[in-house]
Design a protein around this motif. Structure first.
Motif, PDB file in Angstrom:
ATOM      1  N   VAL A  92       0.290  -1.206   0.072  1.00 61.56           N
ATOM      2  CA  VAL A  92       0.144  -0.053  -0.061  1.00 61.56           C
ATOM      3  C   VAL A  92       1.145   2.179  -0.322  1.00 61.56           C
ATOM      4  N   GLN A  93       0.493   2.455  -0.792  1.00 63.18           N
ATOM      5  CA  GLN A  93       1.221   3.812  -0.458  1.00 63.18           C
ATOM      6  C   GLN A  93       0.092   4.276   0.788  1.00 63.18           C
ATOM      7  N   LEU A  94       0.241   5.378   1.497  1.00 66.38           N
ATOM      8  CA  LEU A  94      -0.478   5.941   2.534  1.00 66.38           C
ATOM      9  C   LEU A  94       0.354   7.687   2.446  1.00 66.38           C
ATOM     10  N   VAL A  95      -0.934   7.830   3.018  1.00 69.91           N
ATOM     11  CA  VAL A  95      -1.394   9.586   2.708  1.00 69.91           C
ATOM     12  C   VAL A  95      -1.880  10.159   3.665  1.00 69.91           C
ATOM     13  N   GLU A  96      -1.265  10.903   4.465  1.00 66.30           N
ATOM     14  CA  GLU A  96      -1.528  11.426   5.886  1.00 66.30           C
ATOM     15  C   GLU A  96      -2.212  12.961   5.251  1.00 66.30           C
ATOM     16  N   SER A  97      -3.392  13.492   6.088  1.00 64.16           N
ATOM     17  CA  SER A  97      -3.587  14.590   5.896  1.00 64.16           C
ATOM     18  C   SER A  97      -3.921  15.071   7.447  1.00 64.16           C
ATOM     19  N   GLY A  98      -4.673  16.131   7.363  1.00 56.93           N
ATOM     20  CA  GLY A  98      -5.224  16.912   8.473  1.00 56.93           C
ATOM     21  C   GLY A  98      -4.488  17.476   9.558  1.00 56.93           C
ATOM     22  N   GLY A  99      -3.606  17.698   9.040  1.00 61.63           N
ATOM     23  CA  GLY A  99      -2.609  18.209  10.194  1.00 61.63           C
ATOM     24  C   GLY A  99      -2.972  19.783  10.147  1.00 61.63           C
ATOM     25  N   GLY A 100      -2.263  20.559  11.742  1.00 62.95           N
ATOM     26  CA  GLY A 100      -2.543  22.538  11.461  1.00 62.95           C
ATOM     27  C   GLY A 100      -2.127  23.181  12.442  1.00 62.95           C
ATOM     28  N   LEU A 101      -2.478  23.781  12.635  1.00 66.24           N
ATOM     29  CA  LEU A 101      -2.121  24.898  13.902  1.00 66.24           C
ATOM     30  C   LEU A 101      -3.357  24.602  15.074  1.00 66.24           C
ATOM     31  N   VAL A 102      -3.334  24.460  16.002  1.00 62.84           N
ATOM     32  CA  VAL A 102      -4.196  24.315  16.667  1.00 62.84           C
ATOM     33  C   VAL A 102      -4.084  25.168  17.715  1.00 62.84           C
ATOM     34  N   GLN A 103      -4.971  25.705  18.881  1.00 60.09           N
ATOM     35  CA  GLN A 103      -4.639  26.337  20.260  1.00 60.09           C
ATOM     36  C   GLN A 103      -5.056  24.844  21.332  1.00 60.09           C
ATOM     37  N   ALA A 104      -3.590  25.050  22.248  1.00 60.95           N
ATOM     38  CA  ALA A 104      -3.990  24.163  23.171  1.00 60.95           C
ATOM     39  C   ALA A 104      -5.677  24.015  23.868  1.00 60.95           C
ATOM     40  N   GLY A 105      -5.742  22.758  24.153  1.00 60.26           N
ATOM     41  CA  GLY A 105      -7.229  22.326  23.950  1.00 60.26           C
ATOM     42  C   GLY A 105      -8.384  21.742  23.089  1.00 60.26           C
ATOM     43  N   GLY A 106      -7.122  22.284  22.032  1.00 62.74           N
ATOM     44  CA  GLY A 106      -8.305  22.148  21.024  1.00 62.74           C
ATOM     45  C   GLY A 106      -8.381  20.439  20.377  1.00 62.74           C
ATOM     46  N   SER A 107      -8.910  20.201  19.217  1.00 63.94           N
ATOM     47  CA  SER A 107      -8.837  19.177  18.051  1.00 63.94           C
ATOM     48  C   SER A 107      -8.299  19.143  17.179  1.00 63.94           C
ATOM     49  N   LEU A 108      -8.240  18.387  16.323  1.00 64.87           N
ATOM     50  CA  LEU A 108      -7.543  17.802  15.076  1.00 64.87           C
ATOM     51  C   LEU A 108      -7.765  16.409  15.285  1.00 64.87           C
ATOM     52  N   TRP A 119       5.623   4.059   5.339  1.00 62.77           N
ATOM     53  CA  TRP A 119       5.280   5.082   6.130  1.00 62.77           C
ATOM     54  C   TRP A 119       4.728   6.022   4.666  1.00 62.77           C
ATOM     55  N   GLY A 120       3.582   6.700   5.038  1.00 61.96           N
ATOM     56  CA  GLY A 120       3.298   8.234   4.710  1.00 61.96           C
ATOM     57  C   GLY A 120       4.621   9.642   4.911  1.00 61.96           C
ATOM     58  N   GLN A 121       3.967  10.543   3.693  1.00 64.10           N
ATOM     59  CA  GLN A 121       5.235  11.889   4.241  1.00 64.10           C
ATOM     60  C   GLN A 121       5.039  12.281   5.633  1.00 64.10           C
ATOM     61  N   GLY A 122       3.847  12.739   6.042  1.00 71.85           N
ATOM     62  CA  GLY A 122       4.124  13.120   7.030  1.00 71.85           C
ATOM     63  C   GLY A 122       3.047  14.127   7.204  1.00 71.85           C
ATOM     64  N   THR A 123       2.480  14.793   8.241  1.00 73.53           N
ATOM     65  CA  THR A 123       2.165  16.029   8.343  1.00 73.53           C
ATOM     66  C   THR A 123       1.729  16.640   9.897  1.00 73.53           C
ATOM     67  N   GLN A 124       1.838  18.056   9.424  1.00 69.69           N
ATOM     68  CA  GLN A 124       2.606  18.297  10.825  1.00 69.69           C
ATOM     69  C   GLN A 124       1.396  18.813  11.288  1.00 69.69           C
TER      70      GLN A 124
END
Length: 124
Positions: free
Chosen positions: A2-18, A114-119
């Motif tokens: 398989v090949q893997l692609v991550e998504s959904g990362g980003g900048l969030v404040q403490a206490g938040g959700s992703l 492995w996927g490429q990673g998301t920050q």
């Protein structure tokens, strides 16, 4: 394989959700154990959570237990990582990885795809 692609990362404040997603190509995704790992600057890559082929077994690192939830939808070839109550120390690049095994493996060496990673960045 398989090949893997991550998504959904980003900048969030403490206490938040992703919610991170790991989308896989290939028709045999359901035969893979999948793990989420993270690597912060200057630190080793560590396992955060893992889920078995069918989703019946899961593992969480102590640092995220009770805050993160791993799940999978094999009909969509996707594994998710819901992250709640985020803390600044959760800041890292998050990777998903797949291992062709029935076992709920946790070691990095057990994963060969492995996927490429998301920050993910959590501000205080």
């Amino acid at each position: 394989q398989v090949q893997l692609v991550e998504s959904g990362g980003g900048l969030v404040q403490a206490g938040g959700s992703l919610r991170l997603s790991c989308a896989a190509s290939g028709r045999t995704f359901s035969t893979y154990t999948v793990g989420w790992f993270r690597q912060a600057p200057g630190k080793e890559r560590e396992v955060v959570a893992a889920i078995s082929q069918s989703g019946g077994f899961t593992y969480y690192a102590n640092s995220v237990k009770g805050r993160f939830t791993i799940s999978r939808d094999n009909t969509k070839n996707t594994v998710y990582l819901q992250m709640n109550s985020l803390k600044p120390e959760d800041t890292a690049i998050y990777y998903c990885a797949a291992a062709l095994t029935r076992a709920l493996v946790l070691a990095r060496s057990a994963y060969d795809t492995w996927g490429q990673g998301t920050q993910v960045t959590v501000s205080s």
